[in-house]
Design a protein around this motif. Structure first.
Motif, mmCIF file in Angstrom:
data_model
loop_
_atom_site.group_PDB
_atom_site.id
_atom_site.type_symbol
_atom_site.label_atom_id
_atom_site.label_comp_id
_atom_site.label_asym_id
_atom_site.label_seq_id
_atom_site.Cartn_x
_atom_site.Cartn_y
_atom_site.Cartn_z
ATOM 1 N N GLU A 49 0.815 -1.207 0.000
ATOM 2 C CA GLU A 49 0.000 0.000 0.000
ATOM 3 C C GLU A 49 0.849 1.257 0.000
ATOM 4 O OE1 GLU A 49 -2.454 -0.420 3.388
ATOM 5 O OE2 GLU A 49 -3.766 -1.924 2.509
ATOM 6 N N ARG A 50 1.997 1.210 0.685
ATOM 7 C CA ARG A 50 2.774 2.438 0.796
ATOM 8 C C ARG A 50 3.843 2.556 -0.280
ATOM 9 N NH1 ARG A 50 4.860 0.011 6.294
ATOM 10 N NH2 ARG A 50 6.726 -1.111 5.657
ATOM 11 N N THR A 51 4.302 1.401 -0.852
ATOM 12 C CA THR A 51 5.402 1.468 -1.798
ATOM 13 C C THR A 51 4.977 2.013 -3.143
ATOM 14 O OG1 THR A 51 6.451 -0.410 -0.707
ATOM 15 C CG2 THR A 51 7.239 0.140 -2.886
ATOM 16 N N ALA A 52 3.787 1.637 -3.628
ATOM 17 C CA ALA A 52 3.359 2.096 -4.951
ATOM 18 C C ALA A 52 3.275 3.622 -5.037
ATOM 19 C CB ALA A 52 2.024 1.450 -5.323
ATOM 20 N N PRO A 53 2.541 4.294 -4.147
ATOM 21 C CA PRO A 53 2.521 5.760 -4.229
ATOM 22 C C PRO A 53 3.864 6.390 -3.915
ATOM 23 C CG PRO A 53 1.323 5.010 -2.282
ATOM 24 C CD PRO A 53 1.597 3.803 -3.114
ATOM 25 N N LEU A 54 4.641 5.806 -3.014
ATOM 26 C CA LEU A 54 5.949 6.370 -2.708
ATOM 27 C C LEU A 54 6.869 6.266 -3.917
ATOM 28 C CD1 LEU A 54 7.850 7.640 -0.640
ATOM 29 C CD2 LEU A 54 8.540 5.323 0.039
ATOM 30 N N ALA A 55 6.793 5.166 -4.658
ATOM 31 C CA ALA A 55 7.630 5.009 -5.848
ATOM 32 C C ALA A 55 7.271 6.055 -6.895
ATOM 33 C CB ALA A 55 7.465 3.600 -6.420
ATOM 34 N N GLY A 56 5.978 6.301 -7.087
ATOM 35 C CA GLY A 56 5.583 7.346 -8.019
ATOM 36 C C GLY A 56 6.075 8.705 -7.578
ATOM 37 N N LEU A 57 6.046 8.951 -6.270
ATOM 38 C CA LEU A 57 6.547 10.216 -5.735
ATOM 39 C C LEU A 57 8.055 10.332 -5.932
ATOM 40 C CD1 LEU A 57 6.219 12.836 -4.106
ATOM 41 C CD2 LEU A 57 6.478 11.463 -2.025
ATOM 42 N N VAL A 58 8.779 9.246 -5.730
ATOM 43 C CA VAL A 58 10.232 9.273 -5.919
ATOM 44 C C VAL A 58 10.562 9.631 -7.366
ATOM 45 C CG1 VAL A 58 12.310 7.820 -6.004
ATOM 46 C CG2 VAL A 58 10.796 7.717 -4.027
ATOM 47 N N ALA A 59 9.822 9.072 -8.316
ATOM 48 C CA ALA A 59 10.043 9.410 -9.725
ATOM 49 C C ALA A 59 9.813 10.902 -9.968
ATOM 50 C CB ALA A 59 9.119 8.575 -10.621
ATOM 51 N N ALA A 60 8.738 11.435 -9.410
ATOM 52 C CA ALA A 60 8.434 12.862 -9.585
ATOM 53 C C ALA A 60 9.488 13.734 -8.919
ATOM 54 C CB ALA A 60 7.054 13.175 -9.013
ATOM 55 N N PHE A 61 9.964 13.317 -7.745
ATOM 56 C CA PHE A 61 10.990 14.091 -7.046
ATOM 57 C C PHE A 61 12.293 14.110 -7.842
ATOM 58 C CE2 PHE A 61 14.400 14.559 -3.871
ATOM 59 C CZ PHE A 61 14.008 15.743 -3.265
ATOM 60 N N ILE A 62 12.657 12.965 -8.409
ATOM 61 C CA ILE A 62 13.868 12.909 -9.237
ATOM 62 C C ILE A 62 13.716 13.829 -10.441
ATOM 63 C CG2 ILE A 62 15.232 11.433 -10.771
ATOM 64 C CD1 ILE A 62 14.724 9.154 -8.767
ATOM 65 N N PHE A 63 12.541 13.817 -11.072
ATOM 66 C CA PHE A 63 12.302 14.718 -12.199
ATOM 67 C C PHE A 63 12.512 16.168 -11.770
ATOM 68 C CE2 PHE A 63 9.629 17.699 -14.439
ATOM 69 C CZ PHE A 63 9.876 17.409 -15.764
ATOM 70 N N ALA A 64 11.950 16.522 -10.633
ATOM 71 C CA ALA A 64 12.036 17.908 -10.162
ATOM 72 C C ALA A 64 13.474 18.302 -9.865
ATOM 73 C CB ALA A 64 11.167 18.094 -8.919
ATOM 74 N N VAL A 65 14.204 17.453 -9.149
ATOM 75 C CA VAL A 65 15.567 17.805 -8.751
ATOM 76 C C VAL A 65 16.505 17.810 -9.955
ATOM 77 C CG1 VAL A 65 17.489 17.209 -7.228
ATOM 78 C CG2 VAL A 65 15.153 16.916 -6.429
ATOM 79 N N GLN A 66 16.204 17.015 -10.966
ATOM 80 C CA GLN A 66 17.038 17.048 -12.166
ATOM 81 C C GLN A 66 16.949 18.380 -12.904
ATOM 82 O OE1 GLN A 66 16.758 13.765 -14.893
ATOM 83 N NE2 GLN A 66 17.600 12.302 -13.446
ATOM 84 N N MET A 67 15.939 19.177 -12.611
ATOM 85 C CA MET A 67 15.847 20.504 -13.204
ATOM 86 C C MET A 67 16.762 21.509 -12.508
ATOM 87 S SD MET A 67 11.737 20.905 -13.942
ATOM 88 C CE MET A 67 11.978 22.507 -14.740
ATOM 89 N N LEU A 68 17.339 21.106 -11.384
ATOM 90 C CA LEU A 68 18.154 22.022 -10.586
ATOM 91 C C LEU A 68 19.639 21.789 -10.850
ATOM 92 C CD1 LEU A 68 16.232 21.712 -7.188
ATOM 93 C CD2 LEU A 68 15.776 23.244 -9.108
ATOM 94 N N ASN A 69 20.116 22.274 -11.963
ATOM 95 C CA ASN A 69 21.545 22.163 -12.239
ATOM 96 C C ASN A 69 22.342 23.016 -11.251
ATOM 97 O OD1 ASN A 69 20.479 20.887 -14.606
ATOM 98 N ND2 ASN A 69 22.408 21.344 -15.642
ATOM 99 N N PHE A 70 23.402 22.422 -10.688
ATOM 100 C CA PHE A 70 24.248 23.145 -9.736
ATOM 101 C C PHE A 70 25.659 23.277 -10.325
ATOM 102 C CE2 PHE A 70 23.779 18.661 -8.583
ATOM 103 C CZ PHE A 70 25.084 18.204 -8.663
ATOM 104 N N PRO A 71 26.326 24.409 -10.095
ATOM 105 C CA PRO A 71 27.674 24.605 -10.651
ATOM 106 C C PRO A 71 28.679 23.679 -9.984
ATOM 107 C CG PRO A 71 27.096 26.404 -9.177
ATOM 108 C CD PRO A 71 25.858 25.576 -9.320
ATOM 109 N N VAL A 72 29.577 23.109 -10.792
ATOM 110 C CA VAL A 72 30.604 22.214 -10.244
ATOM 111 C C VAL A 72 32.010 22.647 -10.637
ATOM 112 C CG1 VAL A 72 29.096 20.207 -10.118
ATOM 113 C CG2 VAL A 72 30.384 20.643 -12.216
#
Length: 355
Positions: A49-72
């Motif tokens: 019950e908890r893994t399915a929605p959490l997995a979808g959220l993890v995918a969305a979070f990764i999408f969001a954070v990938q938009m945040l390019n940081f200088p290296v």
């Protein structure tokens, strides 16, 4: 590190497509077991019950954070790859699926990462990072003291190593099917060098996120399962482990965590992304410096209304990028959750037939 069309020739692209398809098939089967949670029947249902929605959220979070390019480095930026984060939070098989969903959404809707190179990107960014990170994570967990700090430290190290590993795999693929005559030694040195730096950012993001989830709901972190500290009993003068204790029931729903995570993803993609570094990422910089990008082909989704992470016909750059980010998070969480609910339903159907 999204590889565009034209960098890798057709035979190697096709071969990686076969590898990616096989890995996704294996991951679908493995994700059914991971969504079972634990071995006890009642806990299996709670895990699913908890893994399915959490997995979808993890995918969305990764999408969001990938938009945040940081200088290296001078003129270079990096962004999260996400394999380590997904593997530790929801399991390696589910993690491969999470990152693959992100890559598919990015390629189809945002013209980010070539469609003919989708197999290359899944092999490199989803499979390699997840497998390497989870292997390192599990190895460290076995030798470190049991506890939350150990999980966070292992997460940091696993994420750090997963990024240069992905850079090495890209270099190998380019050695096999690169479309320009460039010294592989130079490509390897440049790719691995810059991605070690990017790996530090990946490690920090991964450790902070895993640590934040563990602080509020350790039961939701796949990598933390089975790490409870056993009580010691003195028997005949020797200390021995007591029998495993049944985990105390977790009070409250995962819904609060899910809503908090979704709100954070929307905020990052819809607002914070406007302030991300505009410098090319590691692969783009190496490709430009060494002439690899001479053979880049136009993206098949270049005419998408969301291409390049902006909404067509919206003149204000901040609004255009913010709307694109919000749409991307929404589409990814729906697609990801749908995939994992389908996996769970398949698991439940198989259990019913077996019974």
């Amino acid at each position: 590190m999204h590889v565009p069309d034209g960098f890798i020739d057709a035979p190697v692209s096709a071969a990686t497509g076969v590898v990616a398809a096989a890995a996704l098939a294996v991951s679908l089967r493995g994700a059914r077991r991971e969504q079972g949670g634990t071995s006890r029947a009642s806990e299996v249902e709670r895990g699913g019950e908890r893994t399915a929605p959490l997995a979808g959220l993890v995918a969305a979070f990764i999408f969001a954070v990938q938009m945040l390019n940081f200088p290296v480095a001078a003129g270079t930026s990096g962004h999260l790859l996400g394999g380590a984060l997904a593997a530790i939070l929801v399991g390696p098989y589910t993690g491969v699926l999470c990152v693959s969903v992100v890559l598919l959404m990015q390629g189809v809707l945002f013209a980010d990462g070539g469609l003919t190179a989708l197999g290359v990107n899944i092999t490199d960014m989803a499979i390699t990072t997840t497998v390497v990170a989870y292997a390192v994570f599990r190895g460290l967990i076995k030798i470190l003291p049991r506890g939350r700090r150990s999980i966070t430290a292992a997460s940091f190290t696993a994420a750090l190593l997963s990024v240069p590993a992905a850079a090495l795999v890209f270099t190998l693929l380019y050695a096999l099917g690169g479309t320009t005559d460039v010294s592989i030694g130079k490509v390897a040195g440049a790719m691995i060098g810059v991605h070690v730096l990017i790996g530090v950012g990946e490690a920090a993001i991964t450790a902070l996120t895993v640590g934040a989830v563990i602080a509020v709901r350790p039961d939701l972190v796949h990598g933390a399962r089975g790490l409870e500290q056993r009580l010691k009993l003195r028997v005949n003068g020797e200390l021995v482990d007591s029998a495993p204790q049944r985990p105390a029931p977790v009070r409250g729903s995962h819904r609060k965590v899910w809503l908090t995570g979704l709100a954070a993803s929307l905020l990052l993609a819809g607002f914070v992304s406007f302030y991300a570094s505009s410098n090319p990422d590691g692969l783009e910089k190496v490709a430009a410096d060494h002439g690899i990008d001479r053979t880049t082909e136009e993206h098949a989704s270049a005419d998408s209304p969301l291409a390049d992470y902006g909404v067509r016909d919206v003149e204000d750059a901040r609004l255009s990028g913010g709307l694109a980010g919000v749409i991307g998070v929404g589409v990814t969480v729906v697609a990801g959750t749908g995939v994992f609910w389908a996996v769970r339903r398949r698991r439940d159907s198989s259990k019913a037939q077996a019974a």
